[in-house]
Design a protein around this motif. Structure first.
Motif, mmCIF file in Angstrom:
data_model
loop_
_atom_site.group_PDB
_atom_site.id
_atom_site.type_symbol
_atom_site.label_atom_id
_atom_site.label_comp_id
_atom_site.label_asym_id
_atom_site.label_seq_id
_atom_site.Cartn_x
_atom_site.Cartn_y
_atom_site.Cartn_z
ATOM 1 N N VAL A 84 0.698 -1.307 -0.192
ATOM 2 C CA VAL A 84 0.237 0.040 -0.222
ATOM 3 C C VAL A 84 1.162 0.732 -0.190
ATOM 4 N N GLY A 85 1.919 0.859 1.184
ATOM 5 C CA GLY A 85 2.642 2.059 0.994
ATOM 6 C C GLY A 85 3.893 2.795 -0.250
ATOM 7 N N LEU A 116 -1.023 14.024 -1.237
ATOM 8 C CA LEU A 116 -1.634 13.745 -0.563
ATOM 9 C C LEU A 116 -1.015 12.870 -0.234
ATOM 10 N N ALA A 117 -0.898 11.547 -1.487
ATOM 11 C CA ALA A 117 -0.804 10.187 -1.334
ATOM 12 C C ALA A 117 0.699 9.649 -1.642
ATOM 13 N N ILE A 123 3.543 7.354 5.352
ATOM 14 C CA ILE A 123 3.271 6.555 6.862
ATOM 15 C C ILE A 123 3.164 4.440 6.221
ATOM 16 N N PHE A 124 1.886 4.442 5.996
ATOM 17 C CA PHE A 124 2.496 3.456 5.305
ATOM 18 C C PHE A 124 3.536 2.674 5.421
ATOM 19 N N LEU A 126 5.945 3.473 6.711
ATOM 20 C CA LEU A 126 7.012 3.498 7.851
ATOM 21 C C LEU A 126 6.075 2.485 8.261
ATOM 22 N N ARG A 127 5.718 2.441 8.790
ATOM 23 C CA ARG A 127 4.724 1.110 9.629
ATOM 24 C C ARG A 127 4.677 -0.613 9.301
ATOM 25 N N GLY A 128 5.153 -0.541 7.701
ATOM 26 C CA GLY A 128 5.603 -1.185 7.412
ATOM 27 C C GLY A 128 6.865 -2.207 8.678
ATOM 28 N N GLY A 129 7.319 -1.133 9.268
ATOM 29 C CA GLY A 129 8.973 -1.802 9.452
ATOM 30 C C GLY A 129 8.892 -2.911 11.136
#
Ligand SMILES: [Zn+2]
Length: 165
Positions: A84-85, A116-117, A123-124, A126-129
């Motif tokens: 997604v990211g 925005l994308a 964010i996505f 980085l959240r996948g770390g």
């Protein structure tokens, strides 16, 4: 909330069970688990990003986990967040290119949507770390690793292991 003594985490003496999902671990990951920034430090951002970072870094407690259990669901969560990211990052760049290429009334809108994308994509990604996926934090005093939404199964196996030691 699951609390694991930091010494056990550092020694890699953990159940072969995912602490978040409760599934059998398929592998282990080396991960540095850090404490959350203290809430009272947040107003320092008004003073500036640098003073905030200095305070947060000075107070940060880190526990090095050499073998944190990692399950299939962790792996697929990581894959989803990355797809997604990076998908959104690519889309954002594409919209930028489109905005420049068109160079007309819609360019501003394309640019805004692209930005925005990019932000959401970042964010996505980085959240996948590994650390965000584990959902683990070091406690403020550095004595424990905490998993706020930890699995009951993990907690049970952990307490059995602790009883044996
Ligand atoms: Zn998992």
């Amino acid at each position: 909330m699951i609390r694991i003594p930091a010494s056990r985490v550092a020694a890699g003496a953990l159940p072969q069970v995912c602490a978040k999902h409760g599934h059998a671990a398929i592998e282990t990951k080396a991960v540095k688990i850090i404490s959350k920034p203290p809430v009272w430090a947040a107003p320092l951002i008004i003073v500036g990003a640098l003073p905030y970072l200095i305070v947060v870094m000075a107070l940060r407690k880190t526990v090095k986990a050499p073998a944190w259990p990692w399950c299939e669901e962790c792996a697929s969560e990581r894959k989803t967040r990355f797809s997604v990211g990076f998908g959104l990052l690519a889309l954002g760049l594409l919209l930028f290119v489109g905005a420049f290429a068109l160079n007309n009334d819609t360019s501003g809108l394309l640019f805004a949507v692209g930005l925005l994308a990019l932000l959401i994509g970042l964010i996505f990604a980085l959240r996948g770390g590994v650390l965000p996926i584990t959902g683990a934090f070091t406690s403020k005093d550095g004595q424990f690793v905490e998993v706020p939404k930890g699995s009951e199964h993990f907690a049970m196996v952990l307490s059995r292991m602790a009883a044996r030691v």
